[in-house]
Design a protein around this motif. Sequence first.
Motif, PDB file in Angstrom:
ATOM      1  N   GLY A 193     -22.609  -7.406-104.921  1.00  0.00           N
ATOM      2  CA  GLY A 193     -22.322  -8.520-104.997  1.00  0.00           C
ATOM      3  C   GLY A 193     -23.834  -9.104-104.608  1.00  0.00           C
ATOM      4  O   GLY A 193     -24.233 -10.302-104.489  1.00  0.00           O
ATOM      5  N   LEU A 226     -18.187  -4.659-102.445  1.00  0.00           N
ATOM      6  CA  LEU A 226     -19.286  -6.316-102.585  1.00  0.00           C
ATOM      7  C   LEU A 226     -21.304  -5.656-102.001  1.00  0.00           C
ATOM      8  O   LEU A 226     -21.935  -6.025-102.571  1.00  0.00           O
ATOM      9  CB  LEU A 226     -19.344  -7.175-102.712  1.00  0.00           C
ATOM     10  CG  LEU A 226     -18.208  -7.327-103.148  1.00  0.00           C
ATOM     11  CD1 LEU A 226     -17.806  -9.192-102.839  1.00  0.00           C
ATOM     12  CD2 LEU A 226     -18.620  -7.611-104.477  1.00  0.00           C
ATOM     13  N   GLU A 227     -20.941  -4.843-101.291  1.00  0.00           N
ATOM     14  CA  GLU A 227     -21.890  -4.382-100.049  1.00  0.00           C
ATOM     15  C   GLU A 227     -21.850  -3.231-100.115  1.00  0.00           C
ATOM     16  O   GLU A 227     -23.292  -2.605 -99.463  1.00  0.00           O
ATOM     17  CB  GLU A 227     -21.903  -5.047 -98.843  1.00  0.00           C
ATOM     18  CG  GLU A 227     -21.690  -6.987 -98.844  1.00  0.00           C
ATOM     19  CD  GLU A 227     -22.812  -7.158 -99.316  1.00  0.00           C
ATOM     20  OE1 GLU A 227     -23.397  -6.920 -99.545  1.00  0.00           O
ATOM     21  OE2 GLU A 227     -21.777  -7.857-100.457  1.00  0.00           O
TER      22      GLU A 227
END
Length: 187
Positions: free
Chosen positions: A52, A116-117
């Motif tokens: 991300g 994404l994280e």
Amino acid sequence: MRSVVDAIDGDVVLVGHSYGGGVITNAASGADNVDALVYVAAFAPDKGETVGQFNDPSQYPGSELEPESLVLRPYPGGVDATIDPADFRQIFAADLPQRQTRIMAATQRPANVAVLEEESTSEPAWKTIPSWYQVSTQDHALSPVAQRFFAERMGAHTSAIKASHAGYVSHPNETAQVIEQAARATS
């Protein structure tokens, strides 16, 4: 992915596209039978980085993949995302025929937004395994600026094609050539 790599008796060239670059980066770490890595418009995070963080348009301009271009579907324990079909062609596959991109948009596989994280947890394989990177210069899903950053940082053998994020579909011969180069160079 690592269990599949470990089950192969023989030399392996791993190829990753998009988020798959993060997958091969981690799966090949410490795998003795992986001879080469090929990134095709793919993320290549270092240990502790997230996918991300490379979607920041101020640092990596060119991506049009933003929250408003996604369709979010909550499920117990998470949220899946797909690219809004109305935006799919422009973001993912602008160099392909409209009919083909309508089919691709309708059949795209959702991704869990949590990925994404997620931090990359292992030392990246590209630090020790020869790597190739094919940059898609017309990509609106993963910034070409980010792609060049990944390629330079890993010291990859780098080539570029004038293609969308789906460059492996619009330019299959060029993509196959990069994979074949990696296989020949390490055999």
